[in-house]
Design a protein around this motif. Sequence first.
Motif, PDB file in Angstrom:
ATOM      1  N   GLY A 234       2.965 -18.112   4.005  1.00  8.64           N
ATOM      2  CA  GLY A 234       1.758 -18.136   4.529  1.00  8.64           C
ATOM      3  C   GLY A 234       1.608 -16.640   5.393  1.00  8.64           C
ATOM      4  O   GLY A 234       0.853 -16.576   6.121  1.00  8.64           O
ATOM      5  N   LEU A 235       2.301 -15.750   5.185  1.00  7.35           N
ATOM      6  CA  LEU A 235       2.494 -14.183   5.862  1.00  7.35           C
ATOM      7  C   LEU A 235       1.371 -13.339   5.253  1.00  7.35           C
ATOM      8  O   LEU A 235       1.293 -13.009   3.993  1.00  7.35           O
ATOM      9  CB  LEU A 235       4.042 -13.763   5.676  1.00  7.35           C
ATOM     10  N   ALA A 236       0.646 -13.030   6.297  1.00 11.22           N
ATOM     11  CA  ALA A 236      -0.496 -11.995   5.850  1.00 11.22           C
ATOM     12  C   ALA A 236      -0.169 -10.660   6.469  1.00 11.22           C
ATOM     13  O   ALA A 236      -0.865  -9.684   6.241  1.00 11.22           O
ATOM     14  CB  ALA A 236      -1.739 -12.775   6.389  1.00 11.22           C
ATOM     15  N   ASN A 237       0.967 -10.465   7.208  1.00 10.88           N
ATOM     16  CA  ASN A 237       1.389  -9.276   7.798  1.00 10.88           C
ATOM     17  C   ASN A 237       2.466  -8.514   7.192  1.00 10.88           C
ATOM     18  O   ASN A 237       3.088  -7.754   8.042  1.00 10.88           O
ATOM     19  CB  ASN A 237       1.638  -9.365   9.465  1.00 10.88           C
ATOM     20  N   VAL A 238       2.736  -8.870   5.971  1.00  9.47           N
ATOM     21  CA  VAL A 238       3.824  -8.143   5.560  1.00  9.47           C
ATOM     22  C   VAL A 238       3.566  -7.793   3.889  1.00  9.47           C
ATOM     23  O   VAL A 238       2.695  -8.522   3.270  1.00  9.47           O
ATOM     24  CB  VAL A 238       5.383  -9.068   5.166  1.00  9.47           C
ATOM     25  N   ARG A 239       3.993  -6.954   3.407  1.00  7.38           N
ATOM     26  CA  ARG A 239       3.737  -6.535   2.067  1.00  7.38           C
ATOM     27  C   ARG A 239       5.164  -5.770   1.352  1.00  7.38           C
ATOM     28  O   ARG A 239       5.925  -5.142   2.243  1.00  7.38           O
ATOM     29  CB  ARG A 239       2.636  -5.271   1.625  1.00  7.38           C
ATOM     30  N   PHE A 240       5.164  -5.731   0.116  1.00 10.25           N
ATOM     31  CA  PHE A 240       6.492  -5.107  -0.551  1.00 10.25           C
ATOM     32  C   PHE A 240       5.900  -4.095  -1.582  1.00 10.25           C
ATOM     33  O   PHE A 240       5.200  -4.511  -2.445  1.00 10.25           O
ATOM     34  CB  PHE A 240       7.200  -6.282  -1.198  1.00 10.25           C
ATOM     35  N   GLU A 241       6.667  -3.003  -1.524  1.00 15.92           N
ATOM     36  CA  GLU A 241       6.265  -2.085  -2.405  1.00 15.92           C
ATOM     37  C   GLU A 241       7.629  -1.343  -3.147  1.00 15.92           C
ATOM     38  O   GLU A 241       8.555  -1.311  -2.455  1.00 15.92           O
ATOM     39  CB  GLU A 241       5.763  -0.731  -1.961  1.00 15.92           C
ATOM     40  N   VAL A 242       7.379  -1.153  -4.320  1.00 17.11           N
ATOM     41  CA  VAL A 242       8.649  -0.619  -5.242  1.00 17.11           C
ATOM     42  C   VAL A 242       8.536   0.989  -4.960  1.00 17.11           C
ATOM     43  O   VAL A 242       7.678   1.679  -5.007  1.00 17.11           O
ATOM     44  CB  VAL A 242       8.242  -0.775  -6.844  1.00 17.11           C
ATOM     45  N   LEU A 243       9.720   1.512  -4.555  1.00 21.49           N
ATOM     46  CA  LEU A 243       9.749   2.723  -3.823  1.00 21.49           C
ATOM     47  C   LEU A 243      11.258   3.419  -4.113  1.00 21.49           C
ATOM     48  O   LEU A 243      12.137   2.669  -3.652  1.00 21.49           O
ATOM     49  CB  LEU A 243       9.452   2.850  -2.256  1.00 21.49           C
ATOM     50  N   ASP A 244      11.436   4.362  -4.486  1.00 22.47           N
ATOM     51  CA  ASP A 244      12.712   5.321  -4.264  1.00 22.47           C
ATOM     52  C   ASP A 244      12.783   5.977  -3.039  1.00 22.47           C
ATOM     53  O   ASP A 244      11.870   6.689  -2.925  1.00 22.47           O
ATOM     54  CB  ASP A 244      12.890   6.310  -5.596  1.00 22.47           C
ATOM     55  N   VAL A 245      13.376   5.529  -2.271  1.00 25.80           N
ATOM     56  CA  VAL A 245      13.384   5.909  -0.690  1.00 25.80           C
ATOM     57  C   VAL A 245      13.768   7.361  -0.700  1.00 25.80           C
ATOM     58  O   VAL A 245      13.673   7.964   0.347  1.00 25.80           O
ATOM     59  CB  VAL A 245      13.973   5.004   0.294  1.00 25.80           C
ATOM     60  N   ALA A 246      14.520   7.862  -1.476  1.00 28.39           N
ATOM     61  CA  ALA A 246      14.840   9.320  -1.576  1.00 28.39           C
ATOM     62  C   ALA A 246      13.567   9.970  -1.752  1.00 28.39           C
ATOM     63  O   ALA A 246      13.698  11.418  -1.201  1.00 28.39           O
ATOM     64  CB  ALA A 246      15.921   9.393  -2.604  1.00 28.39           C
ATOM     65  N   ARG A 247      12.572   9.445  -2.174  1.00 19.95           N
ATOM     66  CA  ARG A 247      11.325  10.345  -2.224  1.00 19.95           C
ATOM     67  C   ARG A 247      10.454   9.889  -1.302  1.00 19.95           C
ATOM     68  O   ARG A 247       8.987  10.234  -1.455  1.00 19.95           O
ATOM     69  CB  ARG A 247      10.909  10.161  -3.622  1.00 19.95           C
ATOM     70  N   TRP A 248      10.700   9.184  -0.388  1.00 13.95           N
ATOM     71  CA  TRP A 248       9.540   8.747   0.767  1.00 13.95           C
ATOM     72  C   TRP A 248       9.446   9.810   1.601  1.00 13.95           C
ATOM     73  O   TRP A 248      10.103  10.430   2.281  1.00 13.95           O
ATOM     74  CB  TRP A 248      10.355   7.614   1.486  1.00 13.95           C
ATOM     75  N   GLU A 249       8.045  10.039   1.787  1.00 14.17           N
ATOM     76  CA  GLU A 249       7.538  11.429   2.399  1.00 14.17           C
ATOM     77  C   GLU A 249       6.576  10.898   3.815  1.00 14.17           C
ATOM     78  O   GLU A 249       6.113  11.900   4.150  1.00 14.17           O
ATOM     79  CB  GLU A 249       6.831  12.040   1.240  1.00 14.17           C
ATOM     80  N   GLU A 250       6.591   9.838   4.026  1.00 18.85           N
ATOM     81  CA  GLU A 250       6.002   9.223   5.228  1.00 18.85           C
ATOM     82  C   GLU A 250       6.437  10.093   6.660  1.00 18.85           C
ATOM     83  O   GLU A 250       7.553  10.325   6.720  1.00 18.85           O
ATOM     84  CB  GLU A 250       5.579   7.840   5.498  1.00 18.85           C
ATOM     85  N   VAL A 251       5.327  10.347   7.345  1.00 21.37           N
ATOM     86  CA  VAL A 251       5.718  11.029   8.744  1.00 21.37           C
ATOM     87  C   VAL A 251       5.109  10.405   9.686  1.00 21.37           C
ATOM     88  O   VAL A 251       3.967   9.988   9.795  1.00 21.37           O
ATOM     89  CB  VAL A 251       5.223  12.562   8.707  1.00 21.37           C
ATOM     90  N   ALA A 252       5.978  10.171  10.717  1.00 23.71           N
ATOM     91  CA  ALA A 252       5.556   9.451  12.025  1.00 23.71           C
ATOM     92  C   ALA A 252       4.613   8.328  11.959  1.00 23.71           C
ATOM     93  O   ALA A 252       3.701   8.299  12.551  1.00 23.71           O
ATOM     94  CB  ALA A 252       4.935  10.615  12.965  1.00 23.71           C
ATOM     95  N   ALA A 253       5.211   7.499  10.736  1.00 23.83           N
ATOM     96  CA  ALA A 253       4.440   6.265  10.599  1.00 23.83           C
ATOM     97  C   ALA A 253       4.771   4.948  11.002  1.00 23.83           C
ATOM     98  O   ALA A 253       4.115   3.992  11.105  1.00 23.83           O
ATOM     99  CB  ALA A 253       4.143   6.136   9.140  1.00 23.83           C
ATOM    100  N   TYR A 254       6.098   4.851  11.588  1.00 21.14           N
ATOM    101  CA  TYR A 254       6.670   3.657  11.953  1.00 21.14           C
ATOM    102  C   TYR A 254       7.547   3.555  13.292  1.00 21.14           C
ATOM    103  O   TYR A 254       7.824   4.826  13.846  1.00 21.14           O
ATOM    104  CB  TYR A 254       7.673   3.137  10.881  1.00 21.14           C
ATOM    105  N   ASP A 255       7.291   2.512  13.976  1.00 22.11           N
ATOM    106  CA  ASP A 255       7.759   2.329  15.315  1.00 22.11           C
ATOM    107  C   ASP A 255       9.139   1.777  15.038  1.00 22.11           C
ATOM    108  O   ASP A 255       9.986   2.255  15.992  1.00 22.11           O
ATOM    109  CB  ASP A 255       6.798   1.368  16.236  1.00 22.11           C
ATOM    110  N   LEU A 256       9.519   1.183  14.178  1.00 21.65           N
ATOM    111  CA  LEU A 256      10.846   0.424  13.864  1.00 21.65           C
ATOM    112  C   LEU A 256      11.197   0.385  12.320  1.00 21.65           C
ATOM    113  O   LEU A 256      10.278   0.407  11.416  1.00 21.65           O
ATOM    114  CB  LEU A 256      11.056  -0.730  14.248  1.00 21.65           C
ATOM    115  N   VAL A 257      12.199   1.277  12.029  1.00 19.99           N
ATOM    116  CA  VAL A 257      12.880   1.179  10.674  1.00 19.99           C
ATOM    117  C   VAL A 257      14.158   0.545  10.641  1.00 19.99           C
ATOM    118  O   VAL A 257      15.019   0.544  11.462  1.00 19.99           O
ATOM    119  CB  VAL A 257      12.969   2.513  10.074  1.00 19.99           C
ATOM    120  N   THR A 258      14.213  -0.304   9.501  1.00 18.91           N
ATOM    121  CA  THR A 258      15.674  -1.195   9.409  1.00 18.91           C
ATOM    122  C   THR A 258      16.233  -1.056   8.120  1.00 18.91           C
ATOM    123  O   THR A 258      15.426  -0.724   7.120  1.00 18.91           O
ATOM    124  CB  THR A 258      15.723  -2.675   9.622  1.00 18.91           C
ATOM    125  N   THR A 259      17.653  -0.930   7.807  1.00 16.27           N
ATOM    126  CA  THR A 259      18.142  -1.041   6.740  1.00 16.27           C
ATOM    127  C   THR A 259      19.533  -1.959   6.889  1.00 16.27           C
ATOM    128  O   THR A 259      20.114  -2.066   7.999  1.00 16.27           O
ATOM    129  CB  THR A 259      18.894   0.304   6.400  1.00 16.27           C
TER     130      THR A 259
END
Length: 368
Positions: A234-259
Amino acid sequence: MTTLDAAPAGSTGTETSEAAHAPDPDEVAGRVVRILNDGAICGLASLGHELGLFDTLAALPPATSVQVADAAGLDERYVREWLAGMVTAGFVRYAPAERTYHLDPDHAPFLTGNGADNLARTMRFTSLMGLVQPKVVEVFRRGGGLSYDDYPGFHHLQAADSAAVNDASLLDTIIPLTGVVDRLEEGIVVADIGCGEGHAINLLARAYPASAFVGYDFSSEALDTARAEAAAWGLANVRFEVLDVARWEEVAAYDLVTTFDAIHDQAHPATVLANIRRALRPDGCYLMVDIKASSNLEDNLDLPWASFLYAVSTVHCMSVSLGQGGDGLGTAWGVQTAERMVREAGFSEVVVHDLEADPFNAYFVARP
């Protein structure tokens, strides 16, 4: 020194010393035979985990092969042969007079349950290695690599291994390393790169409902599993997207990134790390969980599972990177190389943590 004591012409004292300390051929042969036998045990243990036989045995008193097979819902003849292998491996005790089998209590913690100590689950990777060996033989000969599609069930195997650690330690031990728990409770934006089946990010989303989470992966099949779990919870605060992260182009959008064990098999890990740095806000944090080994081969000689790491790398992690035209960094890229590459991506502060609960991984906490 007499002529009888002198080293033969053309030889050196070093060669003489090496000859004196050369291992007995019988000892070498014995070790190779033990490796052969242990490999077979690994295959049988993998079967035992897959079929639930270890958990079945753990729940039974001493039982005959018929009773074990009935309890597991399996064919008795196969179960009896498997039990024989486990008895000779020392995993299962056998009473000849009664013809009963009982899981050795000392082995049970490492063969049963869903916890991080269950190594039978990890042994399934050896079965997968055998499955793809013919294809690996071909890339040895022609170069290049394989694709993730060549490894049926790999995402599920990896997710099961990771879930055992994350269920036990993610919220109480791992995330506190980042120092952002209070901010997570207040509400921040979090991305998990190479999220696979998404269990880690779902755990975080459930624990911190005020924060927003996104998981990225290029496997749509894995993300279907991630979405299904999120829906079940019942989670409403998470989403999932197909992405090649080598082409990820977001800028200053996240407070925490994990791998989580996701960087070393990227096609272009340096590019991914740079993308992560760019996507972080100035006060953001990056948590990278990756394999704990040395970047220097000679320093891994005493690592008990070093050969396993190089095998997984040869058969999977390095190969899938090369298969994408990538760098082929390899599983055992090592803590030294990992820290250097994180710094080269633009992070000014990098702290490496070891966790007793997870001896296979190092935990890097990096800040811009």
